[in-house]
Design a protein around this motif. Structure first.
Motif, PDB file in Angstrom:
ATOM      1  N   ASP A  78       5.008  36.708  11.219  1.00 12.40           N
ATOM      2  CA  ASP A  78       4.406  36.460   9.890  1.00 12.40           C
ATOM      3  C   ASP A  78       3.770  34.932  10.821  1.00 12.40           C
ATOM      4  O   ASP A  78       3.767  33.825  11.228  1.00 12.40           O
ATOM      5  N   ASP A  79       2.053  35.700  10.049  1.00 17.60           N
ATOM      6  CA  ASP A  79       1.273  34.983  11.079  1.00 17.60           C
ATOM      7  C   ASP A  79       0.200  34.752   9.438  1.00 17.60           C
ATOM      8  O   ASP A  79      -1.079  34.192   9.600  1.00 17.60           O
ATOM      9  N   THR A  80       0.857  34.326   8.340  1.00 20.80           N
ATOM     10  CA  THR A  80      -0.181  34.209   7.534  1.00 20.80           C
ATOM     11  C   THR A  80      -0.643  32.353   6.985  1.00 20.80           C
ATOM     12  O   THR A  80      -1.252  32.152   6.483  1.00 20.80           O
ATOM     13  N   GLY A  81       0.100  31.790   8.412  1.00 19.13           N
ATOM     14  CA  GLY A  81      -0.291  30.004   7.988  1.00 19.13           C
ATOM     15  C   GLY A  81       0.502  28.864   8.261  1.00 19.13           C
ATOM     16  O   GLY A  81       1.286  29.579   8.926  1.00 19.13           O
ATOM     17  N   PRO A  82       0.846  28.245   7.481  1.00 17.21           N
ATOM     18  CA  PRO A  82       1.703  26.801   8.563  1.00 17.21           C
ATOM     19  C   PRO A  82       3.014  27.119   7.808  1.00 17.21           C
ATOM     20  O   PRO A  82       2.797  27.609   6.953  1.00 17.21           O
ATOM     21  N   GLY A 206       8.234  27.002   0.278  1.00 14.24           N
ATOM     22  CA  GLY A 206       8.194  25.685   0.598  1.00 14.24           C
ATOM     23  C   GLY A 206       7.477  24.922  -0.366  1.00 14.24           C
ATOM     24  O   GLY A 206       6.929  25.008  -0.954  1.00 14.24           O
ATOM     25  N   VAL A 207       7.239  24.263   0.869  1.00 15.07           N
ATOM     26  CA  VAL A 207       6.630  22.714   0.224  1.00 15.07           C
ATOM     27  C   VAL A 207       5.025  22.801   0.505  1.00 15.07           C
ATOM     28  O   VAL A 207       5.007  24.010   1.398  1.00 15.07           O
ATOM     29  N   PHE A 208       3.567  23.330  -0.354  1.00 11.67           N
ATOM     30  CA  PHE A 208       2.372  23.795  -0.327  1.00 11.67           C
ATOM     31  C   PHE A 208       2.530  25.174  -0.162  1.00 11.67           C
ATOM     32  O   PHE A 208       1.717  25.952  -0.113  1.00 11.67           O
ATOM     33  N   GLY A 209       3.877  25.920  -0.897  1.00 12.12           N
ATOM     34  CA  GLY A 209       3.958  27.168  -1.285  1.00 12.12           C
ATOM     35  C   GLY A 209       3.529  27.997   0.191  1.00 12.12           C
ATOM     36  O   GLY A 209       4.360  28.779   0.761  1.00 12.12           O
ATOM     37  N   ARG A 210       4.538  27.058   1.537  1.00 15.71           N
ATOM     38  CA  ARG A 210       4.438  27.988   2.563  1.00 15.71           C
ATOM     39  C   ARG A 210       5.764  27.134   2.987  1.00 15.71           C
ATOM     40  O   ARG A 210       6.788  26.855   2.655  1.00 15.71           O
ATOM     41  N   PRO A 211       6.420  28.183   3.937  1.00 18.73           N
ATOM     42  CA  PRO A 211       8.285  28.809   4.500  1.00 18.73           C
ATOM     43  C   PRO A 211       8.517  27.254   5.227  1.00 18.73           C
ATOM     44  O   PRO A 211       7.612  25.977   5.806  1.00 18.73           O
ATOM     45  N   THR A 212       9.474  27.058   4.817  1.00 20.08           N
ATOM     46  CA  THR A 212       9.631  25.889   4.762  1.00 20.08           C
ATOM     47  C   THR A 212      11.226  25.253   5.138  1.00 20.08           C
ATOM     48  O   THR A 212      12.181  25.915   4.104  1.00 20.08           O
ATOM     49  N   THR A 213      11.595  24.767   6.191  1.00 18.38           N
ATOM     50  CA  THR A 213      13.193  23.921   6.349  1.00 18.38           C
ATOM     51  C   THR A 213      13.913  22.873   6.128  1.00 18.38           C
ATOM     52  O   THR A 213      12.780  21.521   6.476  1.00 18.38           O
ATOM     53  N   VAL A 214      14.524  22.469   5.388  1.00 17.55           N
ATOM     54  CA  VAL A 214      14.436  20.700   4.426  1.00 17.55           C
ATOM     55  C   VAL A 214      16.266  20.425   6.001  1.00 17.55           C
ATOM     56  O   VAL A 214      16.875  21.107   5.782  1.00 17.55           O
ATOM     57  N   ASN A 215      15.624  19.843   6.890  1.00 16.45           N
ATOM     58  CA  ASN A 215      16.862  19.156   7.364  1.00 16.45           C
ATOM     59  C   ASN A 215      17.471  17.956   7.512  1.00 16.45           C
ATOM     60  O   ASN A 215      16.258  17.052   6.962  1.00 16.45           O
TER      61      ASN A 215
END
Lengths: 434, 527
Positions: A78-82, A206-215
């Motif tokens: 997946d290289d669609t963005g940050p 997640g944040v700003f519509g991008r994949p995000t992990t919250v730890n």
């Protein structure tokens, strides 16, 4: 920082001295060597496997397996963005103050954990969302991030590797709900802190519509140690299902309130009576909340339980954030219920019907009982309101509001009944409500 | 092509598009509102009750009323989930009737009602209130609260069109999303949190946009009401008739609310091909024109009375008016032929009347024909520039541009003009002076208008809400309307008048008694 007593382990080894206070001090203790090695020679896949193998449970309250959470993120294809890592440092669970110690005394341990986690999920940036009231932590972290940037720990070639990473510190503004991971993401985007419905999950959107992990902070602080010493080492600590040390924050009517780094599975009575010195003033133990305000209370007779979810579950409570609140025999459990329900009424974001209306209703019922205007049927009514809230809302806030009330009703019905019967509080010496 | 999956809802299987949620999928296949035809959603129980979800707004997931039990397959364990946000998948089983679901719904209803004022007897929404309806069907019949209900603002003036009752609001946030997502104006927000949450406008920012009244439609309770309809009529006295808005060529579908033979309101009627679920405020308020004071109610014939300087339009009977037209046109036809007659159609006439007009002109052999339409503002949502419901219908019948007709009139080649509607002067190519020299101007119109100044005979015609007819919108969709109200006895369709005029002129195929007349004789007073 105010001195709190604590017992140390691998997490807090240098929290009592200044060794971890600076980048040089942390490096002198071997800091960032693990991250340097992994960033240069490791792969995200191996890192996730190590974490999975370690069985590390998230320390933010839900005890979700951290490695599994990482694995939900899209892979390299997946290289669609940050994509982003978010470190949840909005420690806001009443009774919980463990992350504060790590933030103030081991900022570089956290940053190393962040680098490793970010590498595992291929995140180019971490948002470090810090509870707004943690002024000292914010000062320490701001300096640590600047040091790390200057020392090329962060940046386009983090630790001399080909991995680029930066950490952005964001201050929370005082809402409990912004510690819920998607409420946090909304707040991070500058919106009102209201948890998001799932799906989509943060790993997808997640944040700003991008994949995000919250730890959580503590979760990330375990990571460098696990990677350095191996999953087997970590598995050797704690219980089979709940490995590793954790930071138990003990507060309330004890001789030595403080933070105690102990293996998961340490018996609750050992923590209260040995480490924290037992009940203050020579009084008797009445009850213990084992994991922060949102977990169900345990009566004195049930504190012989190992502090790990697999054991706490049998007693209808959970580890939560490990914030242990001790109450002696002068404590009025109806007042406790007043305080707890008031807190959750204040902090509900107000989106979901059951939580918005249920938290307020519970608080009004409990306050009425405390004033001596209760009815016997109110006990059943309270239980019913809890049932109408639990497990039926966008986030776990409604559960967190219902569980402690259920626990108090389960173990201390006599306190409620006595208020109804006598029309007044039977604990004149109990603490005063603000 | 979109992948299809099969889901089962209460033992009924549906094949639906993948990628949709349960509520969306049921709505797609028309199953969410099983009795939608002819009824407003407010009047029919949804298969799965819901408040915050709306087919044309983003998913909110907060009211929690649409909770159902879902199973990933027939053998999987059931899980309570909100239907609005649960994605469909092959083999998904949805149970909307289990005890768990009923209890969850009952919980939501009880909690929604603990702070609700329960002022239904004085609430304008009563009768079409989803809180009221679902309290009966899914709620509890008694209150267990001892505590006083939450106090909040009453009669808040939100802007030019809407009044807000904060106590009745159930915070579903449909209106908030409407203003953010549909109009993009974002006037509304929910402020504070927990049980202090309130809907508000931003300070000194009124709710003021061209579509503001839609928030009253989508408000499931009596919190948002329109100033226009508020306290006008109990909704159970209203009969709903399917109509269209005639304000512009979009032809938004409406429910015409009728009582006492008068239109009491327009509400948008869902048509995904035309207007979705919305309509603009101007269009919604356009029903006022139906019973406006300037409606034409009788035929008018221009006559000069003794002592008057110039001839005046004065009321005349139908027969007098028809005879007056024949008396003017017959000599002209005999002397100069049909080439000196022009016919101008209107975007306000129905397809049926336009066809009658075209037939009339064809039989007369008039070929100087055109269409007069008014143009105005348009937007990206619904409002079209052409201000008339049936411009496309008129063009389809054969009425083209106005310019060639205007040129011939100005050039002096025309001596008689037959004109429908009141948009004759709208584009500026013609004015009263250009028509002053005409021998005969026959007008057909719903309202008094400047055309009258030059008209010799005027026939009062019906509004779209007063007839069974059809109109063709800008996208070419032919839309039927039903008669909602009965106009005065002398107000008739254009085609009806033309039929009589044709007969008076002795034209082939025109009979003296029209179908409409026969029908009205047989069934007058029925509506």
């Amino acid at each position: 920082m105010q001195k709190v007593p604590f017992t140390t382990g691998y997490l807090t080894a240098h929290c009592g001295d200044d060794a971890y206070g600076t980048l040089d001090g942390y490096k002198a203790e071997g800091g960032y060597e693990t991250a340097r090695r992994v960033l240069k020679k490791g792969t995200p896949e191996d890192l996730i496997e190590t974490l999975k193998a370690s069985g590390l449970q998230g320390r933010g309250g839900a005890s979700f397996i951290a490695g599994q959470k990482w694995s939900f993120m899209p892979g390299a294809e997946d290289d669609t963005g940050p994509r982003y890592l978010v470190c949840n440092a909005d420690e806001s669970e009443p009774g919980s103050f463990k992350d504060r110690l790590l933030l103030e005394r081991a900022p570089h341990l956290l940053l190393e954990g962040i680098l490793l986690a970010a590498f595992a999920i291929r995140a180019e940036k971490t948002f470090l969302y810090v509870r707004g009231e943690y002024g000292e932590a914010i000062r320490v972290l701001t300096r640590a991030i600047e040091e790390a940037r200057a020392g090329k720990v962060l940046g386009p070639r983090a630790l001399g590797s080909r991995f680029a990473h930066d950490v952005v510190l964001v201050r929370g503004a005082g809402a409990y709900i912004c510690g819920e991971e998607t409420g946090l993401l909304e707040s991070l985007e500058g919106k009102k802190g209201q948890p998001r419905k799932k799906p989509p999950y943060p790993a997808e959107n997640g944040v700003f519509g991008r994949p995000t992990t919250v730890n959580n902070v503590e979760t990330l602080c375990h990571v460098p140690h696990i990677v350095e010493k191996g999953a087997d080492w970590f598995r050797g600590i704690g219980t089979a299902e709940s490995p590793g040390n954790t930071l138990f924050g003990v507060s309330g009517h004890v001789v030595r309130p403080g933070l105690y780094e102990l293996p998961l599975g340490t018996p609750l009575d050992e923590i209260v009576f040995e480490h924290a010195g037992g009940v203050a003033g020579g009084r008797k133990l009445k009850a213990v909340i084992p994991g922060g305000l949102s977990m169900a209370v345990l009566p004195a007779g049930q504190v012989d339980v190992p502090m790990a979810n697999e054991f706490l579950r049998e007693r209808q409570t959970a580890l939560g954030t490990g914030g242990i609140i001790v109450m002696d025999d002068t404590t009025c459990m109806v007042r406790v219920a007043c305080i707890i329900t008031h807190f959750f009424r204040e902090e509900s974001c107000g989106q979901c019907t059951q939580c918005r209306e249920g938290t307020g209703w519970m608080n009004r019922i409990v306050s009425r009982i405390e004033r001596g205007e209760g009815r016997f049927e109110d006990l059943a009514l309270l239980k019913d309101v809890c049932a109408k809230m639990e497990g039926k809302t966008i986030c776990a806030f409604a559960d967190a509001a219902a569980w402690p009330v259920q626990g108090l009703l389960r173990h201390f019905p006599q306190d409620f009944q006595s208020h109804v019967t006598h029309g007044q509080c039977p604990y004149p010496g109990s603490f005063v409500l603000a | 092509m979109t992948e299809r999956v099969r889901i089962r809802v209460d033992d009924v299987e549906y094949e639906v598009d993948a990628g949709r949620t349960v509520l969306q999928a049921l709505d797609d296949c028309g199953a969410l509102f099983p009795e939608r035809d002819g009824k407003r959603p407010e009047q029919t129980d949804a298969l799965i009750p819901h408040y915050c979800w709306h087919p044309k707004l983003s998913i909110d997931g907060s009211c929690r009323l649409c909770q159902v039990e879902v199973r990933a397959g027939a053998d999987a364990p059931p899980k309570l989930a909100i239907a609005c946000n649960t994605p469909v998948s092959e083999g998904l089983v949805v149970d909307t009737k289990s005890e768990t679901v009923a209890a969850a719904r009952q919980g939501v209803m009880e909690l929604l009602l603990i702070n609700h004022p329960l002022d239904c007897p004085i609430c304008d929404q009563a009768g079409e209130c989803k809180l009221q309806d679902y309290a009966y069907t899914h709620g509890v019949d008694h209150a267990r609260t001892r505590e006083p209900r939450r106090k909040a603002k009453k009669r808040v003036d939100l802007g030019p069109t809407i009044v807000f009752d904060q106590e009745r609001c159930i915070l579903c946030r449909r209106c908030v999303r409407f203003c953010r997502e549909v109009t993009g104006t974002g006037e509304l927000g929910v402020f504070d949190r927990g049980d202090r949450s309130v809907l508000e406008t931003f300070p000194d920012e009124p709710l003021d946009n061209a579509y503001s009244m839609n928030v009253a439609d989508i408000c499931p309770v009596g919190a948002l009401t329109t100033k226009d309809f508020r306290f006008k009529m109990r909704v159970w006295f209203l009969e709903d008739v399917d109509g269209i808005c005639t304000g512009c060529s979009r032809g938004c579908n409406v429910h015409i609310g009728v009582a006492k033979n008068a239109v009491q309101r327009y509400l948008p009627r869902r048509n995904d091909a035309v207007n979705g679920t919305w309509m603009c405020d101007d269009g919604r308020l356009s029903y006022h024109e139906i019973a406006r004071e300037d409606r034409l109610t009788t035929c008018l014939v221009r006559e000069q009375a003794i002592g008057e300087d110039s001839p005046q339009l004065r009321p005349a009977s139908l027969d007098e008016a028809v005879a007056a037209v024949a008396a003017r046109l017959r000599p002209l036809l005999d002397a100069k032929g049909p080439g000196v007659i022009a016919g101008i159609a209107s975007a306000h006439a129905s397809n049926e009347d336009l066809r009658a007009f075209k037939t009339f002109l064809d039989v007369l052999d008039v070929d100087t024909i055109g269409l007069a339409v008014a143009r105005g503002d348009s937007d990206d949502l619904l409002v079209e520039a052409e201000k008339g419901a049936n411009g496309a219908g008129a063009r389809a019948v054969g009425f083209g541009a106005l310019a060639p007709v205007a040129d011939r009139i100005r050039g002096g080649g025309i001596e008689a003009l037959i004109v429908l509607g009141h948009d004759l002067f709208a584009d500026g190519s013609l004015d009263a002076r250009a028509l002053a020299g005409l021998d005969t101007v026959v007008a057909f119109d719903t309202h008094r208008s400047p055309v009258e100044r030059v008209a010799h005979v005027v026939f009062p015609v019906r509004h779209a809400a007063e007839k069974d007819a059809s109109y063709t919108n800008s996208a070419g969709i032919v839309q039927p309307v039903q008669r909602a109200v009965v106009p005065g006895p002398e107000v008739r369709d254009e085609g009806d008048f033309l039929q009589r005029i044709g007969a008076a002129l002795g034209l082939a195929g025109f009979e003296t008694e029209t179908e409409t007349e026969a029908e009205s004789k047989a069934g007058d007073g029925a509506e």
